[in-house]
Design a protein around this motif. Structure first.
Motif, PDB file in Angstrom:
ATOM      1  N   LEU A  24       0.826  -1.200   0.000  1.00 19.33           N
ATOM      2  CA  LEU A  24       0.000   0.000   0.000  1.00 19.33           C
ATOM      3  C   LEU A  24       0.866   1.258   0.000  1.00 19.33           C
ATOM      4  N   LEU A  25       0.223   2.353  -0.393  1.00 20.19           N
ATOM      5  CA  LEU A  25       0.995   3.550  -0.695  1.00 20.19           C
ATOM      6  C   LEU A  25       0.974   4.594   0.406  1.00 20.19           C
ATOM      7  N   THR A  26       2.001   5.387   0.428  1.00 22.45           N
ATOM      8  CA  THR A  26       2.029   6.555   1.287  1.00 22.45           C
ATOM      9  C   THR A  26       2.144   7.830   0.466  1.00 22.45           C
ATOM     10  N   GLY A  27       2.537   7.724  -0.805  1.00 21.88           N
ATOM     11  CA  GLY A  27       2.736   8.898  -1.643  1.00 21.88           C
ATOM     12  C   GLY A  27       1.779   8.932  -2.808  1.00 21.88           C
ATOM     13  N   LYS A  28       1.666  10.099  -3.424  1.00 15.29           N
ATOM     14  CA  LYS A  28       0.725  10.305  -4.515  1.00 15.29           C
ATOM     15  C   LYS A  28       1.405  10.855  -5.765  1.00 15.29           C
ATOM     16  N   ARG A  29       2.722  10.655  -5.863  1.00 15.75           N
ATOM     17  CA  ARG A  29       3.452  11.121  -7.049  1.00 15.75           C
ATOM     18  C   ARG A  29       3.370  10.056  -8.136  1.00 15.75           C
ATOM     19  N   VAL A  30       2.837  10.443  -9.293  1.00 15.98           N
ATOM     20  CA  VAL A  30       2.617   9.503 -10.389  1.00 15.98           C
ATOM     21  C   VAL A  30       3.660   9.736 -11.482  1.00 15.98           C
ATOM     22  N   GLY A  31       4.221   8.644 -11.989  1.00 17.65           N
ATOM     23  CA  GLY A  31       5.136   8.716 -13.127  1.00 17.65           C
ATOM     24  C   GLY A  31       4.544   8.018 -14.333  1.00 17.65           C
ATOM     25  N   ILE A  32       4.890   8.495 -15.516  1.00 19.50           N
ATOM     26  CA  ILE A  32       4.438   7.875 -16.763  1.00 19.50           C
ATOM     27  C   ILE A  32       5.640   7.315 -17.506  1.00 19.50           C
ATOM     28  N   ILE A  33       5.496   6.095 -18.002  1.00 17.53           N
ATOM     29  CA  ILE A  33       6.452   5.521 -18.948  1.00 17.53           C
ATOM     30  C   ILE A  33       5.761   5.469 -20.305  1.00 17.53           C
ATOM     31  N   GLY A  34       6.276   6.216 -21.264  1.00 14.12           N
ATOM     32  CA  GLY A  34       5.739   6.188 -22.614  1.00 14.12           C
ATOM     33  C   GLY A  34       4.847   7.364 -22.941  1.00 14.12           C
ATOM     34  N   LEU A  35       5.350   8.271 -23.780  1.00 15.26           N
ATOM     35  CA  LEU A  35       4.552   9.398 -24.266  1.00 15.26           C
ATOM     36  C   LEU A  35       4.264   9.226 -25.754  1.00 15.26           C
ATOM     37  N   ASP A  36       3.945   7.992 -26.139  1.00 16.31           N
ATOM     38  CA  ASP A  36       3.619   7.719 -27.540  1.00 16.31           C
ATOM     39  C   ASP A  36       2.151   7.355 -27.707  1.00 16.31           C
TER      40      ASP A  36
END
Length: 332
Positions: A24-36
């Motif tokens: 389970l999470l404690t943070g809310k920072r989202v990353g994206i892999i792939g801008l295609d």
């Protein structure tokens, strides 16, 4: 139970229950892999909006690794434009997945090319970052199994889904308003990309919708193929029939806006039949992704995702055999 060759890991019934509190999470920072893919831009616009809805629980996309496919031109050509779009929304562009993982708590794996997903997902799972993998989860059943096996090994939640799983009308069926689902017919565009098995590239939308309606248990697949159309019929273990119609002509513009009428279906129930409603975009899926990030519980069981992939592989085999029925094989 089946063991994955070379991994020493097994696929068990309902492995979605494997993820405990450690994931389970404690943070809310989202990353994206792939801008295609346009999905990356759409998700960023929704989450990073100043007036983002409360249902998104404060999650923000903070970083993105733009690299996607190496050789699918329609994907490669999108990256520069989509990179500039997300930068304007406050997203930092990084040079590697390793750099991305240092800056985020959870990941949206959006690369359009399913052939890359196993390698990309492994990096995320080893780092124990919960990850949503956009369709297709992989370009083969073997790779899809390996992803779920790694998720178990690293005790890190993962799920994959098409946005069509949450089309208007699905909730009524889940609430039992038409009684037991006796059968279904779904349809979507099914553009073919030479680097992927036929239905993996775009037909997966309609196939996933079919499984969202019918559930697991498909045992046999027959595919009728022509230049412009595919019709794939599945026989479920309780005798029910479900079919998918994939089109490569008609009223849509691949690469641009796709008309809502190009996705849909009819569901046959004990109490009534129902025509599925309008496809209203990506937000219903994004709401489920955020809930997944919050709880560690996937809204789609791994077993169902694997059966979807097996269904599409069996459809390819049926086509190669001139429309001969092919049995689905999920286990090794």
């Amino acid at each position: 139970m089946s063991t994955l060759a070379g991994t020493g890991l097994s696929i068990y019934g309902n492995i979605s229950s494997l993820y405990g509190k450690s994931a389970l999470l404690t943070g809310k920072r989202v990353g994206i892999i792939g801008l295609d893919t346009s999905h990356s831009v759409a998700f960023t616009k929704t989450l990073n909006a100043r007036d983002a809805a409360a249902v998104y629980r404060g999650y923000k996309i903070v970083a993105a690794y733009p690299k996607g496919s190496n050789d699918i031109i329609t994907s490669v050509e999108r990256i520069p434009g989509y990179t500039e779009e997300v930068k304007k929304m406050g997203v930092e562009i990084v040079g590697s997945i390793a750099d991305l993982l240092k800056k985020v708590d959870v990941v949206l794996l959006e690369t359009n090319d399913g052939r890359l997903h196993l390698d990309q997902a492994m990096q995320v799972l080893i780092a124990r970052k919960p990850v949503f993998i956009d369709k297709p989860i992989a370009a083969s059943l073997l790779d899809a199994k390996a992803i779920f096996a790694a998720a178990k090994q690293y005790n890190t939640p993962v799920f994959s889904s098409s946005s069509l799983r949450f089309i208007t009308g699905i909730s009524d069926i889940k609430l039992g308003k038409i009684g037991k689902v006796l059968g279904a017919e779904t349809f979507s565009p099914a553009i073919i990309e030479k680097t992927h098995p036929d239905l993996f590239w775009y037909g997966i939308h309609g196939v996933e919708l079919l499984f969202a309606l019918m559930g697991t248990g498909c045992k046999k697949v027959t595919r009728i193929h022509s230049k412009e159309t595919d019709v794939v019929v599945g026989v479920w273990d309780d005798g029910r029939l479900g079919s998918f119609r994939g089109t490569r002509n008609g009223n849509y513009n691949y690469g641009g806006k796709i008309a809502a009428s190009d996705f849909g279906g009819t569901v046959f129930g004990e109490k009534a039949n129902l025509t599925l409603g309008e496809f209203k975009g990506y937000d219903p899926l994004l709401e489920q992704i955020i809930l997944f990030f919050e709880t560690g519980r996937a809204p789609v069981n791994p077993e169902e995702t694997l059966e979807i992939i097996a269904f599409m592989e069996a459809a390819d085999e049926s086509k190669d055999k001139g429309g001969t029925p092919v049995s689905i094989k999920v286990s090794n």
